[in-house]
Write a protein that holds these residues in place. Structure first.
Motif, PDB file in Angstrom:
ATOM      1  N   ASP A  24       0.954  -1.260   0.076  1.00 58.18           N
ATOM      2  CA  ASP A  24       0.028   0.176   0.074  1.00 58.18           C
ATOM      3  C   ASP A  24       1.029   1.300   0.002  1.00 58.18           C
ATOM      4  N   ILE A  27       1.747   2.904  -3.472  1.00 57.35           N
ATOM      5  CA  ILE A  27       0.753   3.818  -4.052  1.00 57.35           C
ATOM      6  C   ILE A  27       0.980   5.157  -3.662  1.00 57.35           C
ATOM      7  N   ARG A  34      -5.291   5.739  -6.193  1.00 59.02           N
ATOM      8  CA  ARG A  34      -5.451   4.527  -5.600  1.00 59.02           C
ATOM      9  C   ARG A  34      -6.996   3.910  -6.299  1.00 59.02           C
ATOM     10  N   THR A 122      -2.500  -4.023  -4.898  1.00 56.91           N
ATOM     11  CA  THR A 122      -2.319  -3.940  -3.441  1.00 56.91           C
ATOM     12  C   THR A 122      -2.938  -5.152  -2.630  1.00 56.91           C
ATOM     13  N   THR A 128      -4.498  -0.473  -9.375  1.00 56.51           N
ATOM     14  CA  THR A 128      -4.168   0.946  -9.602  1.00 56.51           C
ATOM     15  C   THR A 128      -3.808   1.127 -11.107  1.00 56.51           C
TER      16      THR A 128
END
Length: 330
Positions: A24, A27, A34, A122, A128
């Motif tokens: 995460d 990102i 996201r 993720t 994404t």
């Protein structure tokens, strides 16, 4: 009107997906949106690719993914999209033809190269996407096979490809060709950012009665109608489109047609691995059932089955046998 020899012909971006799992934190570190799709230029594409971990290359593109699902279900399909005369262009062409989809668009010489979408996944399965459109944004009207469009029961258009000027003109011409032949036009809105840029165009197409089947998710529905309330958004469009289909992620999907509203729940999966292509494969299931004469609720049900299969693994092309999963709906 002659009987259609093709069930669905689609126009869309010819893209190779480059997918990699990520934490995460990456990102945020890269400043990515996201869960969204962002267009990137050559330099940004290189920066993101360099930041990726080990990746898989899988032919993609929204409409092409939908056709892959349709063909896997047994539909007769054709694709119109632009690749470059390069290695990724050969990969894309091979993959789509190997899936049983007719693809006759000539490759484009020189730069830019074939499009690619850099996808960061993720741990929760959210994707994404960062898309370098490359050659795909230079699809000319001259590349259209209008005879094939006239032979297809449904012309399916990808909203993402409405953004560049040249393919936008090609899709307008394709709509006219389908209309002249008495065929149906289906349109997927693709993403809220596309609506932000071209919502007036889409609303004009709807008002003019040019779209027979409209696919959206709940976020796109709100962007198009201006109504955050889901049911108000449905009410704003249901009288203007013969078939309105809206997905709601884990909350299932609805279809509004003929003054009636149909709803099905999402098909549960053991674990969401990657949501890439969920909407694309939902459209595949829905359209396959539709062109084979099934009622709206059955179309929604097959859409949900196909979406559940795609989110259970990496990539936007089906891995399980969709015909087996579909059962009598195939």
């Amino acid at each position: 009107m002659s009987q259609p020899s093709i069930q669905v012909i689609a126009i869309g971006n010819a893209i190779v997906d480059v997918m990699a799992p990520c934490a995460d934190a990456l990102i945020d570190q890269l400043g990515l949106v996201r869960g969204g799709m962002t267009l990137v230029d050559t330099d940004r594409a290189k920066e993101l690719y360099d930041a990726m971990g080990p990746a898989r290359e899988i032919s993609g593109g929204s409409a092409a993914n939908t056709l892959a699902g349709l063909a896997a279900l047994g539909s007769r399909c054709a694709f119109i999209g632009q690749v470059a005369d390069d290695q990724l262009g050969e990969v894309f062409a091979h993959d789509i033809r190997a899936g049983g989809i007719s693809f006759a668009t000539a490759s484009r010489a020189g730069d830019p190269p074939t499009a690619r979408c850099l996808i960061f996944v993720t741990p929760d399965g959210q994707r994404t996407m960062n898309t370098f459109l490359g050659a795909s944004q230079f699809l000319p009207s001259a590349a259209l096979d209008e005879a094939a469009i006239a032979r297809a029961e449904v012309l399916y258009l990808e909203g993402y490809l409405w953004d560049p000027e040249e393919p936008r003109a090609a899709m307008r011409r394709a709509i006219s060709a389908a209309r002249d032949a008495g065929r149906k036009v289906a349109f997927t809105l693709s993403d809220a950012f596309v609506i932000d840029r071209h919502g007036d165009d889409f609303r004009a197409l709807i008002e003019a009665g040019e779209i027979d089947i409209l696919f959206a998710n709940h976020v796109e529905l709100a962007a198009l109608t201006g109504h955050e309330d889901f049911h108000l958004g449905i009410d704003a469009l249901k009288a203007k489109v013969p078939m309105l289909v809206v997905t709601r992620g884990e909350h299932g999907a609805v279809a509004a047609t003929g003054g009636a509203l149909y709803e099905v729940p999402a098909v549960p999966v053991e674990r969401v691995v990657d949501t890439t292509g969920a909407g694309d494969l939902f459209a595949a299931g829905f359209l396959h059932a539709h062109v084979n004469g099934h009622a709206p609720e059955a179309c929604l049900k097959l859409g949900a089955i196909c979406a559940a299969e795609i989110i259970s693994h990496y990539g936007a092309r089906p891995e399980a046998n969709l015909r087996d999963l579909a059962g009598p709906l195939a």
